[in-house]
Structures are given as C-alpha cells and as structure tokens.
Design a protein around this motif. Structure first.
Motif, mmCIF file in Angstrom:
data_model
loop_
_atom_site.group_PDB
_atom_site.id
_atom_site.type_symbol
_atom_site.label_atom_id
_atom_site.label_comp_id
_atom_site.label_asym_id
_atom_site.label_seq_id
_atom_site.Cartn_x
_atom_site.Cartn_y
_atom_site.Cartn_z
ATOM 1 N N VAL A 57 48.707 53.358 31.665
ATOM 2 C CA VAL A 57 48.346 54.246 32.782
ATOM 3 C C VAL A 57 48.987 53.838 34.104
ATOM 4 C CG1 VAL A 57 46.169 55.003 31.763
ATOM 5 C CG2 VAL A 57 46.186 52.944 33.191
ATOM 6 N N HIS A 58 50.029 52.993 34.039
ATOM 7 C CA HIS A 58 50.686 52.595 35.290
ATOM 8 C C HIS A 58 52.176 52.383 35.039
ATOM 9 C CE1 HIS A 58 50.163 50.139 39.262
ATOM 10 N NE2 HIS A 58 51.367 50.678 39.189
ATOM 11 N N THR A 59 52.953 53.439 35.238
ATOM 12 C CA THR A 59 54.404 53.346 35.101
ATOM 13 C C THR A 59 55.078 54.078 36.263
ATOM 14 O OG1 THR A 59 54.678 55.396 33.817
ATOM 15 C CG2 THR A 59 54.191 53.400 32.566
ATOM 16 N N HIS A 60 56.304 53.673 36.544
ATOM 17 C CA HIS A 60 57.100 54.331 37.599
ATOM 18 C C HIS A 60 58.479 54.651 37.035
ATOM 19 C CE1 HIS A 60 54.221 53.205 40.793
ATOM 20 N NE2 HIS A 60 54.129 52.040 40.175
ATOM 21 N N LEU A 61 58.598 55.779 36.355
ATOM 22 C CA LEU A 61 59.896 56.183 35.805
ATOM 23 C C LEU A 61 60.597 57.103 36.807
ATOM 24 C CD1 LEU A 61 58.766 56.880 32.116
ATOM 25 C CD2 LEU A 61 59.654 54.760 33.120
ATOM 26 N N THR A 313 51.178 48.269 32.677
ATOM 27 C CA THR A 313 52.382 47.454 32.881
ATOM 28 C C THR A 313 52.945 47.478 34.301
ATOM 29 O OG1 THR A 313 53.911 49.234 32.297
ATOM 30 C CG2 THR A 313 53.089 47.831 30.497
ATOM 31 N N ASP A 314 52.668 48.526 35.086
ATOM 32 C CA ASP A 314 53.356 48.706 36.369
ATOM 33 C C ASP A 314 54.874 48.651 36.152
ATOM 34 O OD1 ASP A 314 53.729 49.184 39.034
ATOM 35 O OD2 ASP A 314 52.982 47.244 39.732
ATOM 36 N N HIS A 315 55.314 49.218 35.025
ATOM 37 C CA HIS A 315 56.744 49.234 34.693
ATOM 38 C C HIS A 315 57.532 49.927 35.804
ATOM 39 C CE1 HIS A 315 60.245 49.491 31.943
ATOM 40 N NE2 HIS A 315 60.412 50.721 32.406
#
Ligand SMILES: [Zn+2]
Length: 458
Positions: A57-61, A313-315
C-alpha cells in the motif's frame, strides 16, 4: 477457465491447512481436500505455501522528480512487484498546488492505464486544502479513492499546516476516508539541513543526521493528537524509529484508532549503511532515513504485537548513475527513495518467519490481510476464500535466492540488499485467476491490472 491449485498448504491470517483451491474465472470458487473436479489447468503446490497475493500500500511509480521521474513506471514496477508475490498496490497520486484532486487522479490513472501488470489503487496526496478541495475529497471517496496522504515534512513543497491537517481529518469523519500521514517535523529538519550545508557537511550521511528520530516522534505525536481531536482514525506511513513506534503504541494502549506501517528497509538496513565508501551512502537516502541498528528489534516486536499492522515498501527507486548523482556535492539534492517492491515478501519471510520473530499467519496478515482491511479491499483481496479474487501466490519456503540488481526486475542500477541471501521465494503468481508469473518468467502483460475501487471505512 478453471484452475486447480492442488496439495499446497493454504495459509491465511488465521489458518494453515493442506488443501486444494479451485479457481473459476477471476475468483476462488471452492476450497477443499482432494477435490475431484474438472480443471483446465492444474498447479501442483505440494510442499509449498499457497498465500493470498501480497498487497503493497505504499509505492511511488512514475513519480515526477525534477525533470524526470522515479525509475520504475507502472509496467516495470508492477512487473517487479509480481515477481515478488505482490498482486495489488496502492500508489500515490499527487495534487500539485493549484490543481484539483481530480486533475491529479486523472494524471495517475493515465500513467497506470495499459501498463500495470497487477491491480492498483491510489491514495490522494493533498498539498493544498480549501473548501473546493474538501468537497472533492467526498467525491473521490465515492469513486473509490478512499485514502488521503498528508505531509508534515517538505515545507513549501508538500507540507500541509496543522490547521489544514485538522480540517482534512474532520472531513474524513463525515466521508469515511482514511488519512495517512508522513510524520516528520519538516520545519525543524529544514533548519538542520541549512545549518549542516553551511558548515560544509555535504556527504550522504548528513541526510540522516539532519532528520533525527525525535523529529519523527514529535510529528507522530502531533498527527495522532489531531486525529484524536477530530475523533477519526489515522494511519502513519513508514514508521522508522523506536521513538515514533513508542508514540503509536502509547496511543493504541489508550484505545486510539492509530494504525501504522513500517518497511523492510527499517528492519534490515541501518544508519551504518551511510558510511559505505565514496558516494554509496546515497543508495540509502530515503525519508525517514535509516536508523540505529538498536531500534530494529523494537520494530519487529511492534509487528508481532500489532502496534504496527502493515509492512509496505515505499518503493521509490532512483538510479545511482544519473539520478542519485545529482546530490554528489549536496546531500539535500539526492533524490529520496529506494527500490523494494520485489523483495518485501522474501525478506519478511526469511527475517520474520524463519527467524522466529513473527508467525506464518502474522506474516500473511502483515503482507496482505491487514492492508486489505485498513484500505477498503477486504474480503475481495487479502485472503483466500470462496468469492475472493483469485490473487494467489505459490511460495516455496525452502528455496534460497540471492538478491541482486542483476536478477531483480526493477528498472534501477543497484539493490540496497545486493548479495543478501534469503530463503523463501515466489514460484507461481495468479492475478484474478490468470497466471502472471510461471517458472521464473513473466506471462502476465501490461494492461492486465485493473483500477481498484476501494470501499470507505465501515
Ligand atoms: Zn512514500
């Protein structure tokens, strides 16, 4: 199309049993033992776990940065996610000053459309709050964008003041949305950054030294206090320190509806990584920064004790070669973020379950069930049950893999876990009944993923 996943150990947040899972179309139709049914396709999962697909629930694509963007777009990012056993993400759409929330949502829908290999939803980042934006929050909740992120850091760029935060929190009391908070005291951090640069302290390690854990704990306390005043739940993103976790645990102990996530990087990496030779410390520049090793066990205990409910992940990957390099002479110009979307499940299984820190059921809870419940996706996602989406992962608990930029699928030129061996790896992955990863190869396609319309609280 009927697929039978046979003889695996089916694991949910509450159970683990050997069984067969029959998938019909996009959903799970039947679960039983030794099912005698016709199927078009049989997957043998003997000796392996059958898990609900991971939810990150935490990604930055494809997140804009300077003139470019984070190194993964929705195709490469969700491909990497799928290889790691994640079948749903919730990314962040960002409202830039002067924009409506719908403008931001449209922009991010276009980024994902036709590219995403797995299902995706969006949180909406609010950077400017006025009467019109408040009204738009209600409309977005109705349209399935049911969570909003507010920044207490990055003054003048993303930061929202306390009054605006309280207004947004109060609004979710009416519309059923959920407020997520990046809790770091941005004003204090800016003072420390300016002072460090004036003293000629420009190396990557000063990124961490100018973002102390106290600044996270203070903001965490303030965010929770504002949520208490508004009488609504609040979700703290990427809790990185024992100090901030203690604030969350204290609030939960008082019965406050405070929820929180941490990320693998805060469990497996530490501030010692900033001392790697040359400019390599830049690989670990993220916000909040990596903390002292001593705090890691507190985070693990928080995961086991339910003071932390989610591991995301804060990817937000940036290449060393031409992106992180922008801050070679000034740590404050190093783009903040690391890759992680593919390595979450294996790291958490190896360091959590195998190391005896969390149970197998708790692992599934943290990877899939709790995020589904908190963000309005349960029971469609987050479990294996008749009627739920057939997002299934056949996970081999005995296979050992070596994490390396050379073999991972994210579009970035390093891995923060380079060379680390982990036991527990994804074999086969299904997204809504379609096999998307098989025998170590991608068989899903960009555009196979769909927008997830999420439910409001309650
Ligand atoms: Zn983030």
């Amino acid at each position: 199309m009927r697929t039978l996943v046979r003889n695996g150990t089916v694991v949910t947040a509450s159970d683990a049993y050997v069984g067969d899972v029959l998938v019909e179309g996009e959903t799970v139709a039947l679960i039983g033992s030794s099912l005698d049914v016709h199927a078009d396709c049989v997957i043998d999962a003997a000796g392996k776990y059958v898990l609900p697909g991971g939810i990150d629930v935490h990604t930055h694509l494809d997140m804009p940065f300077g003139g470019s963007a984070s190194a993964d777009d929705f195709e490469s990012g969700t491909t990497a996610a799928a290889f790691g056993g994640t079948t749903s993400i919730v990314d962040f759409a960002i409202q830039y000053p002067g924009q409506t929330l719908h403008h931001a949502w449209d922009a991010w829908m276009r980024k994902a459309s036709g590219k995403a290999v797995i299902d995706y939803g969006f949180h909406m980042v609010i950077t400017e709050l006025n009467d019109q934006v408040e009204a738009e929050m209600d409309a977005l909740v109705d349209q399935g964008v049911t969570s909003f992120k507010l920044f207490m850091a990055y003054p003048g760029v993303l930061m929202l003041d306390d009054a605006s935060m309280l207004r947004a929190l109060l609004r979710t009391g009416k519309n059923g949305g959920t407020i997520c908070v990046h809790a770091e005291n941005g004003g204090a951090i800016d003072v420390l950054v300016t002072r460090a640069l004036a003293e000629g302290k420009t190396a990557p390690r000063y990124h961490a030294l100018t973002r102390p854990a106290r600044a996270e704990a203070e903001a965490t306390h303030r965010a929770i206090a504002l949520a208490e005043i508004a009488g609504v739940p609040v979700y703290l993103v990427h809790v990185s320190s024992a100090e901030a976790l203690a604030v969350v645990a204290d609030a939960r102990g008082r019965g406050v509806a405070a929820f929180a996530e941490t990320c693998p990087q805060y469990l497996f990496l530490s501030s010692e990584n900033y001392d790697e030779p040359g400019f390599d410390g830049a690989k670990y520049v993220m916000s909040p920064p990596l903390r002292e090793k001593a705090g890691q066990e507190a985070l693990w205990r928080g995961l086991a004790a339910d003071d932390l409910q989610v591991v995301s992940t804060d990817h937000c990957p940036f290449r060393m070669k031409d992106q992180k390099a922008l801050g070679r002479d000034d740590f404050s110009k190093i783009p903040s973020g690391i890759p992680g979307i593919e390595t979450r499940m294996s790291l958490m299984y190896d360091g959590g379950v195998r190391a005896g820190r969390i149970s197998l059921n708790r692992f599934v809870d943290l990877m899939s069930t709790s995020p589904a419940k908190i963000f309005g996706l349960f029971p469609r996602k987050g479990t294996i049950a008749p009627g739920s989406d057939a997002d299934l992962v056949v996970f081999d608990p005995h296979r050992t893999i070596t994490l390396s930029a050379g073999t991972l699928h994210t579009n970035v030129d390093y891995s923060p876990y380079e060379g680390r061996q982990v036991t527990g790896a994804t074999d086969t992955v299904m997204s809504r009944g379609r096999v998307i990863i098989e025998n170590g190869a991608l068989v899903g396609r960009g555009g196979g993923g769909a927008f997830l319309k999420r439910a409001p609280r309650g």
